[in-house]
Write a protein that holds these residues in place. Sequence first.
Motif, short mmCIF file in Angstrom:
data_model
loop_
_atom_site.label_atom_id
_atom_site.label_comp_id
_atom_site.label_asym_id
_atom_site.label_seq_id
_atom_site.Cartn_x
_atom_site.Cartn_y
_atom_site.Cartn_z
N PRO A 27 0.82 -1.22 0.00
CA PRO A 27 0.00 0.00 0.00
C PRO A 27 0.85 1.27 0.00
O PRO A 27 0.50 2.24 -0.67
N ARG A 30 2.16 2.06 -3.47
CA ARG A 30 1.11 2.47 -4.39
C ARG A 30 0.51 3.81 -4.04
O ARG A 30 -0.32 4.33 -4.79
N THR A 31 0.90 4.41 -2.92
CA THR A 31 0.35 5.68 -2.49
C THR A 31 1.31 6.81 -2.84
O THR A 31 2.42 6.85 -2.30
N ASP A 34 3.91 8.62 -0.36
CA ASP A 34 4.24 7.77 0.78
C ASP A 34 5.64 7.18 0.56
O ASP A 34 6.13 7.15 -0.56
#
Length: 59
Positions: A27, A30-31, A34
């Motif tokens: 995650p 994919r952010t 981040d």
Amino acid sequence: MTAAEQTADPFADEAWRAAINHAAGCPACRTPGDVCSEGEWLLRVHEEATRQARSGGAG
């Protein structure tokens, strides 16, 4: 990956595959904005393996 970026080095190819597989399931990777230390490390491993393969150097 373009033809210019491809190498004949199996380690570089394996490192790229590991980085992509990690990013697909992470995650944080994919952010946008981040940070994922594992993803960053995997990309550095791939970049170094690719550099070595292009220069003809061994591990």
